[in-house]
Design a protein around this motif. Structure first.
Motif, PDB file in Angstrom:
ATOM      1  N   PHE A 107     -15.521 -11.216  10.203  1.00 52.22           N
ATOM      2  CA  PHE A 107     -14.849 -10.107   9.519  1.00 52.22           C
ATOM      3  C   PHE A 107     -13.577  -9.687  10.253  1.00 52.22           C
ATOM      4  CE2 PHE A 107     -19.151  -8.700   7.621  1.00 52.22           C
ATOM      5  CZ  PHE A 107     -18.910  -9.405   6.454  1.00 52.22           C
ATOM      6  N   LYS A 108     -13.623  -9.689  11.585  1.00 52.65           N
ATOM      7  CA  LYS A 108     -12.437  -9.318  12.361  1.00 52.65           C
ATOM      8  C   LYS A 108     -11.320 -10.348  12.195  1.00 52.65           C
ATOM      9  CE  LYS A 108     -14.345  -6.322  15.957  1.00 52.65           C
ATOM     10  NZ  LYS A 108     -14.648  -6.181  17.410  1.00 52.65           N
ATOM     11  N   ASP A 109     -11.697 -11.627  12.166  1.00 51.13           N
ATOM     12  CA  ASP A 109     -10.684 -12.672  11.955  1.00 51.13           C
ATOM     13  C   ASP A 109     -10.026 -12.516  10.583  1.00 51.13           C
ATOM     14  OD1 ASP A 109     -11.175 -13.730  14.435  1.00 51.13           O
ATOM     15  OD2 ASP A 109     -12.414 -15.394  13.726  1.00 51.13           O
ATOM     16  N   ALA A 110     -10.843 -12.209   9.569  1.00 50.66           N
ATOM     17  CA  ALA A 110     -10.304 -11.988   8.221  1.00 50.66           C
ATOM     18  C   ALA A 110      -9.401 -10.757   8.205  1.00 50.66           C
ATOM     19  CB  ALA A 110     -11.446 -11.824   7.221  1.00 50.66           C
ATOM     20  N   ALA A 111      -9.831  -9.701   8.891  1.00 51.17           N
ATOM     21  CA  ALA A 111      -9.036  -8.465   8.936  1.00 51.17           C
ATOM     22  C   ALA A 111      -7.684  -8.716   9.585  1.00 51.17           C
ATOM     23  CB  ALA A 111      -9.805  -7.388   9.709  1.00 51.17           C
ATOM     24  N   TYR A 112      -7.664  -9.535  10.626  1.00 50.19           N
ATOM     25  CA  TYR A 112      -6.407  -9.860  11.307  1.00 50.19           C
ATOM     26  C   TYR A 112      -5.432 -10.544  10.340  1.00 50.19           C
ATOM     27  CZ  TYR A 112      -3.094 -11.960  14.574  1.00 50.19           C
ATOM     28  OH  TYR A 112      -1.955 -12.343  15.221  1.00 50.19           O
ATOM     29  N   ILE A 113      -5.969 -11.471   9.537  1.00 50.68           N
ATOM     30  CA  ILE A 113      -5.118 -12.178   8.568  1.00 50.68           C
ATOM     31  C   ILE A 113      -4.597 -11.210   7.511  1.00 50.68           C
ATOM     32  CG2 ILE A 113      -5.056 -13.966   6.781  1.00 50.68           C
ATOM     33  CD1 ILE A 113      -7.169 -15.481   8.461  1.00 50.68           C
ATOM     34  N   PHE A 114      -5.483 -10.377   6.976  1.00 51.38           N
ATOM     35  CA  PHE A 114      -5.055  -9.418   5.950  1.00 51.38           C
ATOM     36  C   PHE A 114      -4.000  -8.457   6.495  1.00 51.38           C
ATOM     37  CE2 PHE A 114      -9.380  -9.955   3.736  1.00 51.38           C
ATOM     38  CZ  PHE A 114      -8.856 -10.810   2.793  1.00 51.38           C
ATOM     39  N   ASN A 115      -4.201  -7.996   7.732  1.00 53.94           N
ATOM     40  CA  ASN A 115      -3.230  -7.076   8.344  1.00 53.94           C
ATOM     41  C   ASN A 115      -1.865  -7.720   8.526  1.00 53.94           C
ATOM     42  OD1 ASN A 115      -4.746  -4.696   8.648  1.00 53.94           O
ATOM     43  ND2 ASN A 115      -5.791  -5.503  10.453  1.00 53.94           N
ATOM     44  N   SER A 116      -1.863  -9.042   8.758  1.00 59.49           N
ATOM     45  CA  SER A 116      -0.592  -9.747   8.942  1.00 59.49           C
ATOM     46  C   SER A 116       0.108 -10.039   7.615  1.00 59.49           C
ATOM     47  CB  SER A 116      -0.828 -11.058   9.701  1.00 59.49           C
ATOM     48  OG  SER A 116      -1.493 -12.009   8.887  1.00 59.49           O
ATOM     49  N   PHE A 118      -0.395  -8.046   4.578  1.00 59.64           N
ATOM     50  CA  PHE A 118      -0.244  -6.931   3.652  1.00 59.64           C
ATOM     51  C   PHE A 118       0.050  -5.622   4.381  1.00 59.64           C
ATOM     52  CE2 PHE A 118      -3.371  -9.831   1.646  1.00 59.64           C
ATOM     53  CZ  PHE A 118      -2.634 -10.202   0.533  1.00 59.64           C
ATOM     54  N   ASP A 119       0.587  -4.678   3.611  1.00 59.83           N
ATOM     55  CA  ASP A 119       0.752  -3.310   4.072  1.00 59.83           C
ATOM     56  C   ASP A 119      -0.615  -2.713   4.391  1.00 59.83           C
ATOM     57  OD1 ASP A 119       0.759  -0.246   2.914  1.00 59.83           O
ATOM     58  OD2 ASP A 119       2.560  -0.720   4.065  1.00 59.83           O
ATOM     59  N   ARG A 120      -0.658  -1.775   5.316  1.00 56.00           N
ATOM     60  CA  ARG A 120      -1.932  -1.206   5.757  1.00 56.00           C
ATOM     61  C   ARG A 120      -2.710  -0.543   4.620  1.00 56.00           C
ATOM     62  NH1 ARG A 120      -0.814   3.631   9.884  1.00 56.00           N
ATOM     63  NH2 ARG A 120      -3.075   3.743   9.678  1.00 56.00           N
ATOM     64  N   ASN A 121      -2.030  -0.112   3.565  1.00 56.22           N
ATOM     65  CA  ASN A 121      -2.702   0.536   2.442  1.00 56.22           C
ATOM     66  C   ASN A 121      -3.105  -0.437   1.338  1.00 56.22           C
ATOM     67  OD1 ASN A 121      -2.698   3.218   3.379  1.00 56.22           O
ATOM     68  ND2 ASN A 121      -0.555   3.467   2.781  1.00 56.22           N
ATOM     69  N   ASN A 124      -6.937  -5.259   0.320  1.00 56.96           N
ATOM     70  CA  ASN A 124      -7.609  -6.221   1.191  1.00 56.96           C
ATOM     71  C   ASN A 124      -7.868  -5.642   2.580  1.00 56.96           C
ATOM     72  OD1 ASN A 124      -8.027  -8.459  -0.500  1.00 56.96           O
ATOM     73  ND2 ASN A 124      -5.905  -9.113  -0.272  1.00 56.96           N
ATOM     74  N   ASN A 125      -7.005  -4.768   3.043  1.00 55.33           N
ATOM     75  CA  ASN A 125      -7.256  -4.095   4.317  1.00 55.33           C
ATOM     76  C   ASN A 125      -8.390  -3.080   4.178  1.00 55.33           C
ATOM     77  OD1 ASN A 125      -5.370  -5.402   6.017  1.00 55.33           O
ATOM     78  ND2 ASN A 125      -3.705  -4.248   5.072  1.00 55.33           N
ATOM     79  N   ALA A 126      -8.495  -2.470   3.010  1.00 49.85           N
ATOM     80  CA  ALA A 126      -9.622  -1.581   2.746  1.00 49.85           C
ATOM     81  C   ALA A 126     -10.927  -2.382   2.759  1.00 49.85           C
ATOM     82  CB  ALA A 126      -9.445  -0.902   1.390  1.00 49.85           C
ATOM     83  N   ARG A 127     -10.877  -3.553   2.161  1.00 50.80           N
ATOM     84  CA  ARG A 127     -12.056  -4.422   2.129  1.00 50.80           C
ATOM     85  C   ARG A 127     -12.474  -4.821   3.541  1.00 50.80           C
ATOM     86  NH1 ARG A 127     -11.872 -10.505  -0.243  1.00 50.80           N
ATOM     87  NH2 ARG A 127     -14.043 -11.085   0.033  1.00 50.80           N
ATOM     88  N   SER A 159      -4.261   2.681  -2.753  1.00 52.96           N
ATOM     89  CA  SER A 159      -3.711   1.457  -3.349  1.00 52.96           C
ATOM     90  C   SER A 159      -4.130   1.250  -4.800  1.00 52.96           C
ATOM     91  CB  SER A 159      -4.140   0.235  -2.533  1.00 52.96           C
ATOM     92  OG  SER A 159      -5.553   0.115  -2.492  1.00 52.96           O
ATOM     93  N   LEU A 160      -5.287   1.768  -5.186  1.00 54.05           N
ATOM     94  CA  LEU A 160      -5.837   1.447  -6.508  1.00 54.05           C
ATOM     95  C   LEU A 160      -6.057   2.658  -7.409  1.00 54.05           C
ATOM     96  CD1 LEU A 160      -8.545  -1.100  -5.294  1.00 54.05           C
ATOM     97  CD2 LEU A 160      -6.292  -1.654  -6.231  1.00 54.05           C
ATOM     98  N   GLY A 161      -6.051   3.854  -6.855  1.00 54.55           N
ATOM     99  CA  GLY A 161      -6.312   5.029  -7.678  1.00 54.55           C
ATOM    100  C   GLY A 161      -7.785   5.397  -7.678  1.00 54.55           C
TER     101      GLY A 161
END
Length: 325
Positions: A107-116, A118-121, A124-127, A159-161
């Motif tokens: 999960f941390k590896d995936a989070a690192y990719i998403f953070n790189s 996309f915008d923090r909001n 995918n960063n929420a996920r 991000s989604l409302g």
């Protein structure tokens, strides 16, 4: 309609054998050769992984997801949404298998990719936050899970409302961690929020609404209101039958939970047929050598013990032990 689409439909209906048949046909049809075929192969392997995870064949599912990692790295690269999504799939598998350290690593590896990427909001960063919250919740680290889920909820909202299906999952999880912390007013608020959101998005005859009713039932069980717990669960069961049929995991889980309520009430006559039905459904869904079937046998053994039928309890308990071995 393609083999893959047909397979995905059967997977949604929990007809695992039919789903596997069509997904394997899709895999044979679209293996390699060009980019389009590779993308279909990746999608098909993902569906096969989900299928095996639904059967709780963890290692087989891991094989499909791991093969996908290699395919994605070769065809698309590591710094891609597809690669991160597959890491999340592997994380959810290891979470289910109880390997929380490995799950967290994925999960941390995936989070690192998403953070790189996309915008923090971004959703995918929420996920990513939600997934890390699930690890904390599984470790009974409820305050940490609570904090991560609240950050995920805030990001989803940004991000989604306020009326997006992804909010259902995180709201439901927030309800559960609040319940685990005995924060009953806040737990109730989140359970009701999930109920209303599922009704708004999918309608009050949808499987999502039935899931939310099951959550409300759990809240009422924990607060001692067995009448309301039973009422909500019975409504959920009716919807599951209409939308998914009886040969579906959601239906089986619900009748097991209803049986538990009857047992608390001391109504063994109503509890026993439900556990017998759950056992029969598990044999159809998973087979008689599967851990879920063993759990159903163990549930029946426990019921017979509580009723003083020790010989019958021993019979079912021994059957479950043979499978566990």
């Amino acid at each position: 309609m393609t083999f893959k689409n047909t397979g995905d439909i059967f997977l949604e209906l929990a007809d695992f054998d039919s789903a596997e048949l069509y997904l394997q046909k899709s895999l044979a049809q679209f293996k390699g050769e060009n980019k389009f075929k590779t993308e279909i192969e990746i999608q098909t392997r993902n569906s096969l992984g989900v299928l095996e995870q639904s059967r709780t064949n963890i290692e087989k599912a891991a094989g499909y997801f791991s093969e996908n990692l290699k395919l994605i790295e070769e065809a698309l690269g590591k710094r891609t949404v597809e690669y991160a999504n597959t890491l999340n799939n592997l994380g959810s598998l290891r979470l289910e298998d109880g390997d929380y350290d490995l799950a967290e690593s994925y999960f941390k590896d995936a989070a690192y990719i998403f953070n790189s990427l996309f915008d923090r909001n971004h959703e995918n960063n929420a996920r990513a936050l939600e997934n890390l919250g699930t690890v904390a919740q599984s470790r009974s680290q409820y305050r940490k899970a609570d904090s991560l889920y609240q950050l995920a909820e805030k990001t989803y909202l940004s991000s989604l409302g306020e009326s997006h299906p992804l909010l259902l999952g995180v709201n439901s999880k927030l309800a559960l961690v609040k319940l685990a912390q005995a924060d009953y007013p806040t737990a109730e608020s989140y359970f009701r929020k999930t109920l209303e959101l599922s009704r708004t998005i999918f309608g009050n005859q949808s499987a999502a609404y039935a899931d939310a009713l099951s959550g409300m039932s759990l809240y009422y069980q924990n607060t001692g209101n067995l009448k309301e717990a039973k009422s909500n669960l019975q409504r959920a069961i009716e919807i599951y039958i209409n939308k998914l049929g009886k040969q579906h995991p959601s239906y089986v889980t619900s009748i097991q939970n209803l049986s538990s309520i009857y047992q608390v009430e001391g109504n063994i006559e109503k509890a026993l047929p439900l556990l017998n039905e759950a056992l029969a459904m598990d044999s159809v869904l998973y087979g008689v050598r599967h851990p879920k079937y063993a759990t159903s046998l163990h549930n029946l053994a426990s019921l017979y013990i509580s009723n003083g039928a020790y010989a019958k309890a021993e019979e079912y308990y021994m059957k479950s032990l043979v499978i566990d071995e």
